[in-house]
Motif scaffolding. Structure first.
Motif, PDB file in Angstrom:
ATOM      1  N   ARG A  64      10.027  53.471  68.682  1.00  0.00           N
ATOM      2  CA  ARG A  64       8.833  52.625  68.556  1.00  0.00           C
ATOM      3  C   ARG A  64       7.617  53.467  68.163  1.00  0.00           C
ATOM      4  NH1 ARG A  64      10.383  47.707  68.781  1.00  0.00           N
ATOM      5  NH2 ARG A  64      11.728  46.958  70.440  1.00  0.00           N
ATOM      6  N   ASN A  65       7.510  54.664  68.710  1.00  0.00           N
ATOM      7  CA  ASN A  65       6.412  55.566  68.317  1.00  0.00           C
ATOM      8  C   ASN A  65       6.511  55.915  66.837  1.00  0.00           C
ATOM      9  OD1 ASN A  65       5.190  55.623  70.818  1.00  0.00           O
ATOM     10  ND2 ASN A  65       6.318  57.430  71.490  1.00  0.00           N
ATOM     11  N   ARG A  66       7.725  56.143  66.372  1.00  0.00           N
ATOM     12  CA  ARG A  66       7.930  56.437  64.948  1.00  0.00           C
ATOM     13  C   ARG A  66       7.500  55.247  64.091  1.00  0.00           C
ATOM     14  NH1 ARG A  66       9.695  59.984  61.598  1.00  0.00           N
ATOM     15  NH2 ARG A  66      11.110  59.505  59.901  1.00  0.00           N
ATOM     16  N   LEU A  67       7.840  54.052  64.523  1.00  0.00           N
ATOM     17  CA  LEU A  67       7.426  52.858  63.786  1.00  0.00           C
ATOM     18  C   LEU A  67       5.904  52.700  63.796  1.00  0.00           C
ATOM     19  CD1 LEU A  67      10.149  50.241  64.772  1.00  0.00           C
ATOM     20  CD2 LEU A  67       9.820  51.339  62.543  1.00  0.00           C
ATOM     21  N   MET A  68       5.246  53.084  64.877  1.00  0.00           N
ATOM     22  CA  MET A  68       3.779  53.036  64.914  1.00  0.00           C
ATOM     23  C   MET A  68       3.188  54.010  63.894  1.00  0.00           C
ATOM     24  SD  MET A  68       2.746  50.664  66.837  1.00  0.00           S
ATOM     25  CE  MET A  68       1.029  51.086  66.918  1.00  0.00           C
ATOM     26  N   ASN A  69       3.825  55.180  63.743  1.00  0.00           N
ATOM     27  CA  ASN A  69       3.381  56.121  62.711  1.00  0.00           C
ATOM     28  C   ASN A  69       3.545  55.514  61.325  1.00  0.00           C
ATOM     29  OD1 ASN A  69       2.587  58.171  64.437  1.00  0.00           O
ATOM     30  ND2 ASN A  69       4.599  59.113  64.464  1.00  0.00           N
ATOM     31  N   PHE A  70       4.667  54.837  61.096  1.00  0.00           N
ATOM     32  CA  PHE A  70       4.871  54.139  59.822  1.00  0.00           C
ATOM     33  C   PHE A  70       3.734  53.152  59.586  1.00  0.00           C
ATOM     34  CE2 PHE A  70       9.843  54.231  60.083  1.00  0.00           C
ATOM     35  CZ  PHE A  70       9.843  55.558  59.689  1.00  0.00           C
ATOM     36  N   LYS A  71       3.438  52.347  60.604  1.00  0.00           N
ATOM     37  CA  LYS A  71       2.420  51.303  60.493  1.00  0.00           C
ATOM     38  C   LYS A  71       1.065  51.910  60.119  1.00  0.00           C
ATOM     39  CE  LYS A  71       0.389  47.515  63.185  1.00  0.00           C
ATOM     40  NZ  LYS A  71      -1.006  47.871  63.305  1.00  0.00           N
ATOM     41  N   HIS A  72       0.669  52.953  60.818  1.00  0.00           N
ATOM     42  CA  HIS A  72      -0.612  53.607  60.523  1.00  0.00           C
ATOM     43  C   HIS A  72      -0.639  54.134  59.088  1.00  0.00           C
ATOM     44  CE1 HIS A  72      -4.196  56.051  60.967  1.00  0.00           C
ATOM     45  NE2 HIS A  72      -3.503  57.089  60.533  1.00  0.00           N
ATOM     46  N   TYR A  73       0.436  54.764  58.679  1.00  0.00           N
ATOM     47  CA  TYR A  73       0.543  55.333  57.340  1.00  0.00           C
ATOM     48  C   TYR A  73       0.383  54.249  56.269  1.00  0.00           C
ATOM     49  CZ  TYR A  73       2.939  57.702  53.429  1.00  0.00           C
ATOM     50  OH  TYR A  73       3.285  58.232  52.213  1.00  0.00           O
ATOM     51  N   TYR A  74       1.115  53.159  56.425  1.00  0.00           N
ATOM     52  CA  TYR A  74       1.077  52.107  55.405  1.00  0.00           C
ATOM     53  C   TYR A  74      -0.218  51.303  55.434  1.00  0.00           C
ATOM     54  CZ  TYR A  74       5.752  53.442  54.381  1.00  0.00           C
ATOM     55  OH  TYR A  74       6.839  54.187  54.024  1.00  0.00           O
ATOM     56  N   GLU A  75      -0.857  51.204  56.587  1.00  0.00           N
ATOM     57  CA  GLU A  75      -2.169  50.548  56.631  1.00  0.00           C
ATOM     58  C   GLU A  75      -3.188  51.329  55.807  1.00  0.00           C
ATOM     59  OE1 GLU A  75      -2.874  50.201  60.833  1.00  0.00           O
ATOM     60  OE2 GLU A  75      -1.997  48.196  60.911  1.00  0.00           O
TER      61      GLU A  75
END
Length: 179
Positions: free
Chosen positions: A142-153
């Motif tokens: 889930r932390n990795r997915l949060m990093n994805f989210k921040h990156y793509y935002e």
């Protein structure tokens, strides 16, 4: 001119950029997207989606004016990535679009794989009494997915600003690609 540089390599661009711009870039004052009368700055923390073991997010900054495209990379990994995906023989605005296109090309499949692994671990946790181990694994994903989210935002913000730009540095032909 198109050039990829490490942040410390400002000597190579001094003939092309005003001192105030170099000072501004070197002071790390840039936002995700900044549009000026004669140039645009794009800045984002690059998250290497393909490297599961590395959580570093070095900054990549792009400078674009009517004649020049400079990409400043914070570390060796981001520099090597930028060099490997930078198209050659393209106009500056098209090179920016192609750079981003190559940067995120296979990312959706990787993210789907992470989501699938989370689901698998959740299913195991529900079927097992050793829930703590599985919860730790799920939280890491889930932390990795949060990093994805921040990156793509960040990237979505850059693309939207390019679309909204009215200074003429991005051609209409390249503009529709960002949309």
């Amino acid at each position: 001119m198109q050039k990829i540089l490490k942040n410390i390599d400002f000597d190579e661009v001094r003939p092309y950029l005003e001192k105030d711009i170099i000072d501004y870039i070197s002071d790390n004052l840039t936002d995700t997207y900044e549009e000026f009368e004669n140039f645009i700055l794009f800045s984002f923390d690059w998250f290497d989606v393909q490297d599961e073991d590395n959580e570093d997010t070095p900054q990549i900054l792009m400078y674009l004016d009517k004649d020049d495209l400079f990409i400043f990379c914070e570390d060796d990994r981001s520099y090597e990535k930028a060099v490997s995906i930078m198209p050659s023989g393209e106009s500056n605005d098209r090179a920016v679009w192609m750079f981003f296109r190559k940067l995120i090309k296979n990312d959706m499949g990787i993210m789907e794989g992470v989501e699938d692994r989370i689901t698998d671990h959740e299913d195991e946790a529900l079927a097992s009494r050793a829930n703590r181990k599985f919860l730790d694994v799920i939280m890491a994903y889930r932390n990795r997915l949060m990093n994805f989210k921040h990156y793509y935002e960040q990237l979505a913000d850059i693309f939207q600003n390019v679309i909204d730009s009215d200074n003429g540095l991005i051609s209409d032909n390249s503009m529709h690609h960002f949309d």
